[in-house]
Write a protein that holds these residues in place. Structure first.
Motif, PDB file in Angstrom:
ATOM      1  N   ASN A 102      -0.051 -12.302  -5.435  1.00 49.92           N
ATOM      2  CA  ASN A 102       1.197 -12.033  -4.694  1.00 49.92           C
ATOM      3  C   ASN A 102       1.754 -10.645  -5.004  1.00 49.92           C
ATOM      4  O   ASN A 102       2.963 -10.450  -5.054  1.00 49.92           O
TER       5      ASN A 102
ATOM      6  N   LYS B 162       1.954  -7.941  -3.273  1.00 52.24           N
ATOM      7  CA  LYS B 162       2.791  -7.337  -2.234  1.00 52.24           C
ATOM      8  C   LYS B 162       4.225  -7.837  -2.328  1.00 52.24           C
ATOM      9  O   LYS B 162       5.172  -7.074  -2.180  1.00 52.24           O
ATOM     10  N   TYR B 163       4.379  -9.140  -2.597  1.00 55.65           N
ATOM     11  CA  TYR B 163       5.729  -9.713  -2.688  1.00 55.65           C
ATOM     12  C   TYR B 163       6.440  -9.242  -3.951  1.00 55.65           C
ATOM     13  O   TYR B 163       7.634  -8.942  -3.931  1.00 55.65           O
TER      14      TYR B 163
ATOM     15  N   GLY C  27       6.579  -2.076  -0.129  1.00 57.24           N
ATOM     16  CA  GLY C  27       6.033  -3.211  -0.874  1.00 57.24           C
ATOM     17  C   GLY C  27       4.594  -3.496  -0.488  1.00 57.24           C
ATOM     18  O   GLY C  27       3.744  -3.773  -1.344  1.00 57.24           O
ATOM     19  N   HIS C  28       4.314  -3.430   0.807  1.00 54.28           N
ATOM     20  CA  HIS C  28       2.943  -3.650   1.282  1.00 54.28           C
ATOM     21  C   HIS C  28       2.010  -2.574   0.726  1.00 54.28           C
ATOM     22  O   HIS C  28       0.913  -2.878   0.236  1.00 54.28           O
TER      23      HIS C  28
ATOM     24  N   GLY D 179       7.368  -5.634  -3.379  1.00 54.17           N
ATOM     25  CA  GLY D 179       8.494  -5.557  -2.440  1.00 54.17           C
ATOM     26  C   GLY D 179       9.807  -5.949  -3.091  1.00 54.17           C
ATOM     27  O   GLY D 179      10.825  -5.281  -2.915  1.00 54.17           O
ATOM     28  N   ALA D 180       9.784  -7.039  -3.876  1.00 53.13           N
ATOM     29  CA  ALA D 180      11.000  -7.472  -4.565  1.00 53.13           C
ATOM     30  C   ALA D 180      11.449  -6.439  -5.586  1.00 53.13           C
ATOM     31  O   ALA D 180      12.647  -6.156  -5.725  1.00 53.13           O
TER      32      ALA D 180
ATOM     33  N   CYS E 117       9.837  -3.152   3.072  1.00 50.44           N
ATOM     34  CA  CYS E 117       8.662  -3.971   3.396  1.00 50.44           C
ATOM     35  C   CYS E 117       7.388  -3.125   3.427  1.00 50.44           C
ATOM     36  O   CYS E 117       6.351  -3.517   2.871  1.00 50.44           O
TER      37      CYS E 117
END
Length: 141
Positions: free
Chosen positions: A95, A97-98, A83-84, A101-102, A80
């Motif tokens: 999106n 960051k998402y 990703g951030h 993170g993924a 997390c």
């Protein structure tokens, strides 16, 4: 005679002192060249020392628990944060960051799974080469 633990501690301290000597040389050069970086370098050195000490204690606490749940929670937390941080670099991506993170989760999951698979297959190879009885003997009586 020095014991093994004392030897490794002394060897580790020599590396730390060598690193500190390099920082001292950088501070000295900054002073001689009038770059005015001495205070910032000292602050960075102190901050790095504190951060690494805290992380060391935290990791020691987590891994001494020998619990898959603790390790998994730390892994998810690290993904997390990564990703951030990566998402901050790609503010123009919707999106970001998402997505970051993924992506980090997928890559590290594959790496962890591959590492586990390799370690397990090596363990089986050693067992099979040693005769399968775990004694390390290839000869059967």
């Amino acid at each position: 005679m020095m014991m093994a633990a004392e030897y490794h501690f002394a060897k580790g301290m020599i590396k730390q002192l060598a690193a500190l000597a390099m920082v001292a040389m950088a501070v000295g050069l900054s002073y001689l060249q009038k770059l005015c970086l001495e205070r910032e370098t000292a602050y960075s050195l102190f901050r790095a020392f504190v951060q690494l000490t805290v992380i060391g204690f935290l990791l020691q606490f987590i891994f001494s628990r020998q619990s898959v749940v603790w390790i998994f929670l730390v892994y998810i937390f690290m993904v997390c944060i990564a990703g951030h941080t990566a998402g901050q670099q790609a503010k123009h991506v919707p999106n970001g960051k998402y997505i970051a993170g993924a992506s980090i989760f997928a890559r590290t999951s594959v790496t962890i799974n591959w590492s586990h698979h390799e370690a397990t297959s090596r363990r089986h190879q050693v067992t099979n080469q040693s005769g399968g009885d775990g004694t390390g003997s290839r000869c059967h009586p």
